[in-house]
Design an enzyme around this catalytic site. Sequence first.
Site, short mmCIF file in Angstrom:
data_model
loop_
_atom_site.label_atom_id
_atom_site.label_comp_id
_atom_site.label_asym_id
_atom_site.label_seq_id
_atom_site.Cartn_x
_atom_site.Cartn_y
_atom_site.Cartn_z
N LYS A 84 0.85 -1.19 0.00
CA LYS A 84 0.00 0.00 0.00
C LYS A 84 0.89 1.24 0.00
CE LYS A 84 -4.46 0.33 2.28
NZ LYS A 84 -5.10 0.26 3.60
C1 E4P Z 1 -8.44 1.06 3.31
O1 E4P Z 1 -7.64 0.28 2.87
C2 E4P Z 1 -8.33 1.75 4.62
O2 E4P Z 1 -7.61 0.90 5.47
C3 E4P Z 1 -9.66 1.98 5.28
O3 E4P Z 1 -10.73 1.55 4.50
C4 E4P Z 1 -9.82 3.33 5.90
O4 E4P Z 1 -11.08 3.40 6.50
P1 E4P Z 1 -11.47 4.48 7.60
O5 E4P Z 1 -11.81 5.74 6.92
O6 E4P Z 1 -12.68 3.87 8.29
O7 E4P Z 1 -10.29 4.60 8.53
#
Ligand code: E4P
Length: 221
Positions: A84
């Site tokens: 990521k």
């Molecule tokens: C995606 O890969 C992120 O980890 C995640 O969906 C972020 O979500 P949030 O806005 O609930 O922290």
Amino acid sequence: MKFFIDTASLDEIQEAHDLGVLDGVTTNPTLCYREGVEDFEGHIAKICDIVDGDVSAEVIGTEYEDIVAEARNLVKIADNVVVKVPLIKDGIKAIKTLSNEGIRINCTLCFSPTQALIAAKAGATYISPFIGRVDDISTDGMQLIEDIVQIYDNYDLDTEILAASIRHPHHVLDAARLGADVATMPFEVIEKLLEHPLTDRGLERFLNDWDQLQENLKAAE
Ligand code: E4P
């Protein structure tokens, strides 16, 4: 649509995996913090042992050299690791380099269609538009998904749209209607997808009627 779980909890990942509908996992530094993860690489290795599908592990570096070095290291953990990388200038440059090496990237923190277009041009395997966080600032997260679907269709871009920051089943429904390739969601959202009060009420009635039938048959003997 592929279902990913958005968590670093091994228990939740195992439980979702046991349901038989889990296609992958996304983690991030906040989710690791919540789980008190001490050995990040060891933790990702444990997740990769549970699931067959893609497991996203996020880099911490924000400069090109650091991102590239971290990514090359993370993919050594297991074949199903996807790195990521944040959607910043050095991130895009790193995605180009890494994707040329065959390293698969989930480009994270996407909040606009043009960001998604650049990530796809750089060769990201996944783009992660954060629907919930867009909604949080009174803008339309689903419009973001719709725009990316259209742009990627227009130019036959292969990058998969991974709807992220999902807060409730309606986000999953809308993302599926629009054709997002993947939805990553917290464990409780996966559970909510299959719940319906009429299912519970209907099952209760079926079972009660079955018991009643058995009692009537016994009484008639
Ligand atoms: C995606 O890969 C992120 O980890 C995640 O969906 C972020 O979500 P949030 O806005 O609930 O922290």
